[in-house]
Design a protein around this motif. Structure first.
Motif, mmCIF file in Angstrom:
data_model
loop_
_atom_site.group_PDB
_atom_site.id
_atom_site.type_symbol
_atom_site.label_atom_id
_atom_site.label_comp_id
_atom_site.label_asym_id
_atom_site.label_seq_id
_atom_site.Cartn_x
_atom_site.Cartn_y
_atom_site.Cartn_z
ATOM 1 N N GLY A 98 0.809 -1.221 0.000
ATOM 2 C CA GLY A 98 0.000 0.000 0.000
ATOM 3 C C GLY A 98 0.841 1.269 0.000
ATOM 4 N N ASP A 99 2.138 1.116 0.138
ATOM 5 C CA ASP A 99 3.001 2.295 0.244
ATOM 6 C C ASP A 99 3.914 2.408 -0.968
ATOM 7 N N LEU A 100 3.881 3.585 -1.589
ATOM 8 C CA LEU A 100 4.695 3.772 -2.793
ATOM 9 C C LEU A 100 5.983 4.527 -2.493
ATOM 10 N N HIS A 101 6.144 4.983 -1.266
ATOM 11 C CA HIS A 101 7.371 5.706 -0.916
ATOM 12 C C HIS A 101 8.536 4.718 -0.862
ATOM 13 N N ASP A 102 9.587 5.002 -1.606
ATOM 14 C CA ASP A 102 10.701 4.051 -1.556
ATOM 15 C C ASP A 102 12.077 4.714 -1.490
ATOM 16 N N ILE A 103 12.112 6.045 -1.412
ATOM 17 C CA ILE A 103 13.409 6.728 -1.437
ATOM 18 C C ILE A 103 14.255 6.337 -0.220
ATOM 19 N N LEU A 148 5.882 4.875 5.073
ATOM 20 C CA LEU A 148 5.881 6.341 5.195
ATOM 21 C C LEU A 148 4.487 6.881 5.468
ATOM 22 N N LEU A 149 3.483 6.015 5.449
ATOM 23 C CA LEU A 149 2.118 6.491 5.649
ATOM 24 C C LEU A 149 1.560 5.959 6.967
ATOM 25 N N THR A 150 0.790 6.796 7.633
ATOM 26 C CA THR A 150 0.094 6.353 8.837
ATOM 27 C C THR A 150 -0.736 5.117 8.517
ATOM 28 N N ILE A 175 13.429 -5.585 11.063
ATOM 29 C CA ILE A 175 13.751 -4.197 11.397
ATOM 30 C C ILE A 175 12.829 -3.310 10.579
ATOM 31 N N ILE A 176 12.320 -2.268 11.198
ATOM 32 C CA ILE A 176 11.398 -1.388 10.476
ATOM 33 C C ILE A 176 11.863 0.070 10.551
ATOM 34 N N GLY A 177 11.393 0.859 9.593
ATOM 35 C CA GLY A 177 11.764 2.271 9.579
ATOM 36 C C GLY A 177 10.855 3.073 8.667
ATOM 37 N N ASP A 197 17.795 6.279 10.288
ATOM 38 C CA ASP A 197 18.391 6.701 9.020
ATOM 39 C C ASP A 197 19.290 5.582 8.517
ATOM 40 N N SER A 198 19.990 5.810 7.409
ATOM 41 C CA SER A 198 20.677 4.687 6.786
ATOM 42 C C SER A 198 21.845 4.180 7.635
ATOM 43 N N THR A 199 22.561 5.084 8.299
ATOM 44 C CA THR A 199 23.685 4.661 9.134
ATOM 45 C C THR A 199 23.175 3.877 10.333
ATOM 46 N N GLY B 128 -6.675 15.122 0.084
ATOM 47 C CA GLY B 128 -6.043 14.163 -0.824
ATOM 48 C C GLY B 128 -6.481 12.759 -0.457
ATOM 49 N N ALA B 129 -6.456 11.868 -1.449
ATOM 50 C CA ALA B 129 -6.812 10.469 -1.198
ATOM 51 C C ALA B 129 -5.536 9.638 -1.159
ATOM 52 N N PHE B 130 -5.536 8.587 -0.335
ATOM 53 C CA PHE B 130 -4.352 7.727 -0.249
ATOM 54 C C PHE B 130 -4.475 6.496 -1.144
ATOM 55 N N LEU B 160 -7.972 18.510 -4.398
ATOM 56 C CA LEU B 160 -7.256 17.271 -4.096
ATOM 57 C C LEU B 160 -5.790 17.375 -4.525
ATOM 58 N N SER B 161 -4.897 17.019 -3.624
ATOM 59 C CA SER B 161 -3.476 17.016 -3.965
ATOM 60 C C SER B 161 -3.148 15.715 -4.670
ATOM 61 N N CYS B 162 -2.507 15.809 -5.820
ATOM 62 C CA CYS B 162 -2.123 14.604 -6.558
ATOM 63 C C CYS B 162 -0.636 14.692 -6.899
ATOM 64 N N PRO B 164 2.777 13.330 -8.648
ATOM 65 C CA PRO B 164 3.585 12.452 -9.492
ATOM 66 C C PRO B 164 4.797 11.972 -8.688
ATOM 67 N N THR B 165 5.392 10.871 -9.124
ATOM 68 C CA THR B 165 6.564 10.344 -8.430
ATOM 69 C C THR B 165 7.804 10.702 -9.233
ATOM 70 N N SER B 166 8.718 11.418 -8.609
ATOM 71 C CA SER B 166 9.941 11.779 -9.326
ATOM 72 C C SER B 166 10.816 10.551 -9.504
ATOM 73 N N SER B 192 4.301 17.913 -7.363
ATOM 74 C CA SER B 192 5.512 17.216 -7.780
ATOM 75 C C SER B 192 6.601 17.505 -6.750
ATOM 76 N N MET B 193 7.392 16.466 -6.418
ATOM 77 C CA MET B 193 8.409 16.615 -5.375
ATOM 78 C C MET B 193 9.781 16.176 -5.827
ATOM 79 N N PRO B 194 10.351 16.815 -6.835
ATOM 80 C CA PRO B 194 11.722 16.450 -7.176
ATOM 81 C C PRO B 194 12.642 16.818 -6.005
ATOM 82 N N ILE B 239 15.299 20.578 -1.718
ATOM 83 C CA ILE B 239 16.654 20.101 -1.913
ATOM 84 C C ILE B 239 16.824 18.904 -0.985
ATOM 85 N N PHE B 240 17.814 18.076 -1.254
ATOM 86 C CA PHE B 240 18.044 16.912 -0.395
ATOM 87 C C PHE B 240 19.246 17.202 0.488
ATOM 88 N N ASP B 241 19.051 17.126 1.797
ATOM 89 C CA ASP B 241 20.169 17.410 2.699
ATOM 90 C C ASP B 241 21.062 16.174 2.768
HETATM 91 C C1 B12 Z 1 9.021 12.381 -1.237
HETATM 92 C C2 B12 Z 1 7.616 12.103 -0.729
HETATM 93 C C3 B12 Z 1 6.695 11.540 -1.619
HETATM 94 C C4 B12 Z 1 7.079 11.085 -3.022
HETATM 95 C C5 B12 Z 1 7.682 9.674 -2.896
HETATM 96 C C6 B12 Z 1 8.654 9.312 -3.989
HETATM 97 C C7 B12 Z 1 9.273 7.970 -3.757
HETATM 98 N N1 B12 Z 1 9.732 7.348 -4.816
HETATM 99 O O1 B12 Z 1 9.363 7.473 -2.656
HETATM 100 C C8 B12 Z 1 5.693 11.103 -3.725
HETATM 101 C C9 B12 Z 1 5.483 12.473 -4.308
HETATM 102 C C10 B12 Z 1 5.462 10.076 -4.814
HETATM 103 C C11 B12 Z 1 4.755 10.918 -2.542
HETATM 104 C C12 B12 Z 1 3.485 10.402 -2.652
HETATM 105 C C13 B12 Z 1 2.559 10.384 -1.632
HETATM 106 N N2 B12 Z 1 2.770 10.889 -0.393
HETATM 107 CO CO1 B12 Z 1 4.450 11.418 0.273
HETATM 108 N N3 B12 Z 1 6.027 12.210 1.066
HETATM 109 C C14 B12 Z 1 7.235 12.422 0.610
HETATM 110 C C15 B12 Z 1 8.077 13.147 1.691
HETATM 111 C C16 B12 Z 1 8.026 14.632 1.419
HETATM 112 C C17 B12 Z 1 9.522 12.735 1.849
HETATM 113 C C18 B12 Z 1 9.783 11.244 1.966
HETATM 114 C C19 B12 Z 1 11.241 10.963 1.646
HETATM 115 O O2 B12 Z 1 11.556 10.440 0.607
HETATM 116 N N4 B12 Z 1 12.156 11.383 2.519
HETATM 117 C C20 B12 Z 1 13.588 11.221 2.351
HETATM 118 C C21 B12 Z 1 14.031 9.837 2.804
HETATM 119 C C22 B12 Z 1 15.514 9.661 2.620
HETATM 120 O O3 B12 Z 1 13.705 9.742 4.171
HETATM 121 P P1 B12 Z 1 12.741 8.597 4.766
HETATM 122 O O4 B12 Z 1 11.817 8.125 3.737
HETATM 123 O O5 B12 Z 1 12.171 9.064 6.055
HETATM 124 O O6 B12 Z 1 13.751 7.397 5.068
HETATM 125 C C23 B12 Z 1 14.770 7.462 6.047
HETATM 126 C C24 B12 Z 1 14.344 6.936 7.421
HETATM 127 O O7 B12 Z 1 12.948 7.064 7.662
HETATM 128 C C25 B12 Z 1 14.839 5.531 7.467
HETATM 129 N N5 B12 Z 1 14.051 4.462 6.843
HETATM 130 C C26 B12 Z 1 13.157 4.498 5.842
HETATM 131 N N6 B12 Z 1 12.747 3.278 5.519
HETATM 132 C C27 B12 Z 1 13.418 2.420 6.300
HETATM 133 C C28 B12 Z 1 13.374 1.032 6.378
HETATM 134 C C29 B12 Z 1 14.175 0.368 7.306
HETATM 135 C C30 B12 Z 1 14.142 -1.105 7.371
HETATM 136 C C31 B12 Z 1 15.008 1.134 8.177
HETATM 137 C C32 B12 Z 1 15.831 0.457 9.181
HETATM 138 C C33 B12 Z 1 15.057 2.519 8.097
HETATM 139 C C34 B12 Z 1 14.258 3.161 7.166
HETATM 140 O O8 B12 Z 1 16.049 5.642 6.759
HETATM 141 C C35 B12 Z 1 15.838 6.482 5.610
HETATM 142 C C36 B12 Z 1 17.121 7.128 5.198
HETATM 143 O O9 B12 Z 1 17.489 8.158 6.056
HETATM 144 C C37 B12 Z 1 7.256 12.766 2.964
HETATM 145 C C38 B12 Z 1 7.430 13.671 4.157
HETATM 146 C C39 B12 Z 1 8.234 13.025 5.242
HETATM 147 N N7 B12 Z 1 8.567 13.780 6.259
HETATM 148 O O10 B12 Z 1 8.559 11.869 5.238
HETATM 149 C C40 B12 Z 1 5.824 12.743 2.403
HETATM 150 C C41 B12 Z 1 4.715 11.974 3.126
HETATM 151 C C42 B12 Z 1 5.222 10.711 3.736
HETATM 152 N N8 B12 Z 1 3.697 11.653 2.016
HETATM 153 C C43 B12 Z 1 2.529 11.781 2.382
HETATM 154 C C44 B12 Z 1 1.399 11.544 1.521
HETATM 155 C C45 B12 Z 1 0.043 11.916 2.063
HETATM 156 C C46 B12 Z 1 1.561 11.019 0.228
HETATM 157 C C47 B12 Z 1 0.424 10.617 -0.736
HETATM 158 C C48 B12 Z 1 -0.692 9.804 -0.111
HETATM 159 C C49 B12 Z 1 -0.068 11.930 -1.373
HETATM 160 C C50 B12 Z 1 -1.171 11.771 -2.382
HETATM 161 N N9 B12 Z 1 -2.393 11.983 -1.976
HETATM 162 O O11 B12 Z 1 -0.907 11.481 -3.502
HETATM 163 C C51 B12 Z 1 1.205 9.807 -1.796
HETATM 164 C C52 B12 Z 1 1.339 8.312 -1.433
HETATM 165 C C53 B12 Z 1 0.568 7.327 -2.208
HETATM 166 C C54 B12 Z 1 0.843 5.931 -1.652
HETATM 167 N N10 B12 Z 1 -0.171 5.108 -1.600
HETATM 168 O O12 B12 Z 1 1.937 5.591 -1.278
HETATM 169 C C55 B12 Z 1 2.388 12.205 3.829
HETATM 170 C C56 B12 Z 1 2.017 11.043 4.766
HETATM 171 C C57 B12 Z 1 0.659 11.241 5.356
HETATM 172 C C58 B12 Z 1 0.296 10.272 6.402
HETATM 173 N N11 B12 Z 1 -0.091 10.807 7.524
HETATM 174 O O13 B12 Z 1 0.342 9.086 6.236
HETATM 175 C C59 B12 Z 1 3.808 12.828 4.110
HETATM 176 C C60 B12 Z 1 4.204 12.779 5.583
HETATM 177 C C61 B12 Z 1 3.771 14.302 3.638
HETATM 178 C C62 B12 Z 1 2.528 15.061 4.018
HETATM 179 N N12 B12 Z 1 2.438 15.628 5.197
HETATM 180 O O14 B12 Z 1 1.616 15.150 3.228
HETATM 181 N N13 B12 Z 1 5.363 11.333 -1.380
#
Ligand code: B12
Lengths: 215, 448
Positions: A98-103, A148-150, A175-177, A197-199, B128-130, B160-162, B164-166, B192-194, B239-241
């Motif tokens: 259900g989650d498309l976030h993969d960065i 990444l989603l609630t 392990i989850i994150g 985070d990744s480290t 927005g819808a999930f 509605l916020s929609c 795209p995936t970068s 869009s979130m590049p 930007i990506f930190d």
């Molecule tokens: C970029 C982003 C997107 C991109 C994702 C691109 C991709 N290929 O992943 C796009 C634009 C596609 C997107 C889409 C959506 N998103 Co989005 N997204 C984000 C955003 C801004 C940043 C996420 C990110 O990449 N961060 C950078 C990476 C490096 O950090 P990270 O993911 O946290 O990962 C780090 C750690 O968490 C940890 N970690 C992560 N995974 C794992 C796994 C393990 C095993 C371990 C140990 C550690 C670990 O290590 C990582 C490296 O440091 C977040 C905001 C946020 N604060 O997270 C919202 C966010 C997560 N998204 C959100 C939403 C609502 C959506 C959408 C539903 C929006 C919509 N209506 O279309 C859709 C999702 C659809 C779906 N079903 O999945 C909400 C979540 C809402 C909620 N309460 O659930 C957030 C919080 C933003 C917001 N407030 O609106 N999103």
């Protein structure tokens, strides 16, 4: 300079060509492949990991070093044909169903690989069954799940529960994150660890594997 | 659909190549402006030219709890408080579905936010819808208020916020959401979130190129589905930190990208949106104020029509009611700023100065009385403008304490939405039916 030391230094500089060359030379000089891997390549990556954590270097330098590491391991791989490339462990990772976030998950995968783990990345939207089946088939030590989603957090528990049902909970660690996840949530659903985070993910996975080995 | 319009489709690769002609066709039909109407049906927004409106940051994972100072997962009660608060924040023109209540089944928690918003606050909603399925109930809630599809199209209630995936990808969920919205003329903001340097080029220009392509592809999907469907040319790039692996929304470069794509969007003839007035701080500290204000100022000066972010902390992951009260003041000051400096009975000037010399002050001058409230924006008590002695006598309160007092007061004073009871009941019936589909026999009790 000792050739293993030089491999480590060049790796830290992200010089993949030189690491490849030096690894070849070391093999010719009959340095045991295991030592090249552990002391040269992984040794270098460990230093990189520490320096990244200390903000002395940034992510791009880490990834360059990881690339240099792969250049070295590619040279070593044929030498391990019989016993297979020794990895410190195998990890299956993916983003929860259900989650498309993969960065974030991708970054964790890159860092785990860089630290010497074998990583099987199942991509995003991964159902619990696929995590468990793959880990079982591949004899993985750890499953890493990202959310990444609630709304997708609860699905993580189903993977842990499935492992339990199959009696694999102690053999395969979890392990989850991801942004909505916390240490507390990991405890609550019975996951073995949490990484922020990744480290931190690499450290936690190492700890899990060490704990399992000493069991 | 894209193929029918001449796009080259490579099915094995899941690629669609959108030609210039298709983009031009879409740009011909995309509206230059559109209006938004509240729950009752009164107009609140006119997204045109450089009109500026603020909307709270949407979809946080957590809420910052005042009492504990810690983050926690929000509940229905938090959401009701939030919606009531927003109804009283004068400078925040719309609601957003700001966070996800976790005391309902996860399959309905996105649509349930919209339901609560429509019950507790009259302002239109950015949401927005999930999932693909969630759209249906979200549409039905809106149809219940507007009566018919045509009624809804004539008076849009939500955006509605929609996303795209970068780079350059559309998931099933978001592309279907765009199509469904277009069919019902529900406005869409493309988000869009590049991430510069990671999922996009490190240069701001490179990131803008990618953002433009991603957003235009969304415009194409929308306009080919229903020519004339309303959209906002929006985004949440960052930007990506490379030290912390995060996506800083408060970074100046992030905000520069936002302002720049706003110009591109306007050049292409669309109203705009941006995630720009928010902070990455973890609490109400100086960083939280400076990042949000810098963003709000830049956005308003650039004329971004729908400025998203108020209330939001921690990389779009945490909403704070106290921060909303503070940000409402940032919005108020910003809106004052863009009204600019205008002469108001200022020329000839001599009479004013003669009056001043004669009376020794202008405090009760007719000119003052006439223009005081237009010229000055007087912020609420969250902004400290007392002298030190008075500030001390009033308790020497910190910003956070003052903001909290504001939250309590505004929520207490909130007047219930004027939406008629039969409409509220209809919304509840729809939401209960949706909840039952996922095995919930009732919705959480709400104190009104
Ligand atoms: C970029 C982003 C997107 C991109 C994702 C691109 C991709 N290929 O992943 C796009 C634009 C596609 C997107 C889409 C959506 N998103 Co989005 N997204 C984000 C955003 C801004 C940043 C996420 C990110 O990449 N961060 C950078 C990476 C490096 O950090 P990270 O993911 O946290 O990962 C780090 C750690 O968490 C940890 N970690 C992560 N995974 C794992 C796994 C393990 C095993 C371990 C140990 C550690 C670990 O290590 C990582 C490296 O440091 C977040 C905001 C946020 N604060 O997270 C919202 C966010 C997560 N998204 C959100 C939403 C609502 C959506 C959408 C539903 C929006 C919509 N209506 O279309 C859709 C999702 C659809 C779906 N079903 O999945 C909400 C979540 C809402 C909620 N309460 O659930 C957030 C919080 C933003 C917001 N407030 O609106 N999103």
């Amino acid at each position: 300079m000792d050739i293993l030391k030089e491999i480590s230094v060049r790796l830290q500089q992200g010089d993949d060509e030189r690491v490849c060359e030096l690894t070849r030379q070391a093999v010719e000089k009959k340095v045991p492949p295991r030592a090249i891997l552990d002391e040269g390549l992984i040794g270098g990556m460990n230093i990189i990991g520490e320096r990244y954590k200390a903000h002395e270097i940034f992510l791009p330098q880490v990834l360059l070093a990881a690339k240099a590491m792969y250049a070295g391991t590619d040279v070593l791989r044929p030498l391990f044909v019989k016993e297979g490339m020794p990895a410190i462990g195998k990890v299956v990772i993916g983003s929860v169903q259900g989650d498309l976030h993969d960065i974030g998950k991708n970054l964790v995968g890159i860092m785990l690989k860089g630290a010497g783990f074998e990583v099987i990345d199942l991509g995003n939207d991964v159902p619990p069954e696929r995590f468990v089946e793959t880990a079982e088939k591949e004899d993985a030590a750890v499953i890493g799940i990202s959310a990444l989603l609630t709304t997708t957090m609860p699905v993580m528990k189903r993977t842990v529960d499935l492992l339990e049902e199959k009696g694999l909970r102690t053999k395969i660690r979890t392990i989850i994150g991801g942004a909505p996840i916390s240490e507390e949530f990991a405890k609550q659903i019975g996951a073995d660890a949490y990484g922020y985070d990744s480290t931190n993910a690499v450290e936690s996975v190492k700890r899990l594997i060490m704990a399992n080995e000493s069991d | 659909m894209l193929q029918e319009h001449g796009a080259k489709v490579e099915r094995e690769k899941y690629h669609v190549i959108i030609t210039n002609e298709i983009i031009d066709e879409a740009l011909k039909t995309v509206p230059e402006s559109f209006k938004l109407f509240d729950v009752i049906g009164n107009q609140t927004h006119d997204f045109s030219e450089h009109n500026v409106y603020f909307t709270p940051g949407s979809a946080a994972l957590n809420i910052l709890d005042y009492n504990s100072g810690e983050i926690r997962k929000p509940t229905t009660a938090d959401y009701a408080r939030y919606a009531k608060l927003v109804s009283r924040l004068d400078h925040i023109a719309s609601q957003s579905t700001a966070f996800i209540p976790t005391d309902v089944h996860e399959k309905i928690s996105d649509s349930y936010r919209l339901y609560l918003s429509l019950l507790f606050c009259e302002k239109p909603v950015v949401t927005g819808a999930f999932t693909i399925e969630a759209f249906d109930i979200m549409r039905d809630l809106q149809l219940a208020l507007r009566g018919t599809k045509e009624g809804l199209a004539a008076k849009p209630l939500t955006i509605l916020s929609c996303c795209p995936t970068s780079p350059l990808k559309w998931s099933d969920v978001t592309s279907q959401n765009v199509v469904d919205c277009a069919e019902y003329s529900i406005p869409v903001e493309f988000v869009s979130m590049p991430l510069s340097g990671f999922m996009a080029p490190v240069t701001l220009v490179g990131t803008l190129v990618q953002h433009t392509a991603e957003t235009l592809s969304g415009v194409v999907i929308s306009q080919l589905t229903n020519p004339g469907a309303p959209v906002l040319y929006g985004g949440s790039p960052a930007i990506f930190d490379v030290r912390y692996e995060t996506t800083p929304m408060g970074a100046v470069e992030t905000q520069m990208i936002d302002c720049a794509y706003n110009e591109i969007g306007k050049h292409l003839g669309m109203p705009t949106q941006g995630y720009i007035s928010l902070s990455d701080a973890k609490q109400l500290d100086a960083q939280s104020g400076l990042e949000s204000s810098m963003g709000a100022t830049l956005a308003a000066l650039s004329g971004i029509n729908n400025i998203s972010g108020p209330g939001m902390l921690d990389f779009e992951s945490c909403q704070s009611l106290e921060k909303l009260v503070l940000d409402n003041e940032i919005c108020g000051m910003t809106l004052r700023m863009i009204k600019g400096i205008e002469p108001k009975e200022d020329f000839p000037s001599l009479p004013r100065f003669e009056e001043l010399l004669k009376e020794k002050h202008l405090l009760i001058s007719r000119h003052t009385m006439r223009y005081l409230s237009e010229e000055f924006y007087l912020p609420g008590s969250v902004i400290d403008r007392a002298n030190r002695a008075r500030w001390q006598e009033e308790g020497g309160k910190t910003l956070l304490e003052r903001a909290h007092t504001g939250v309590e007061k505004l929520v207490r004073e909130c007047v219930p939405s004027r939406l008629p009871d039969d409409k509220k009941n209809e919304l509840t019936k729809l939401m209960e039916r949706e909840a039952r589909r996922y095995g919930m026999s009732s919705l959480p009790h709400i104190d009104s």
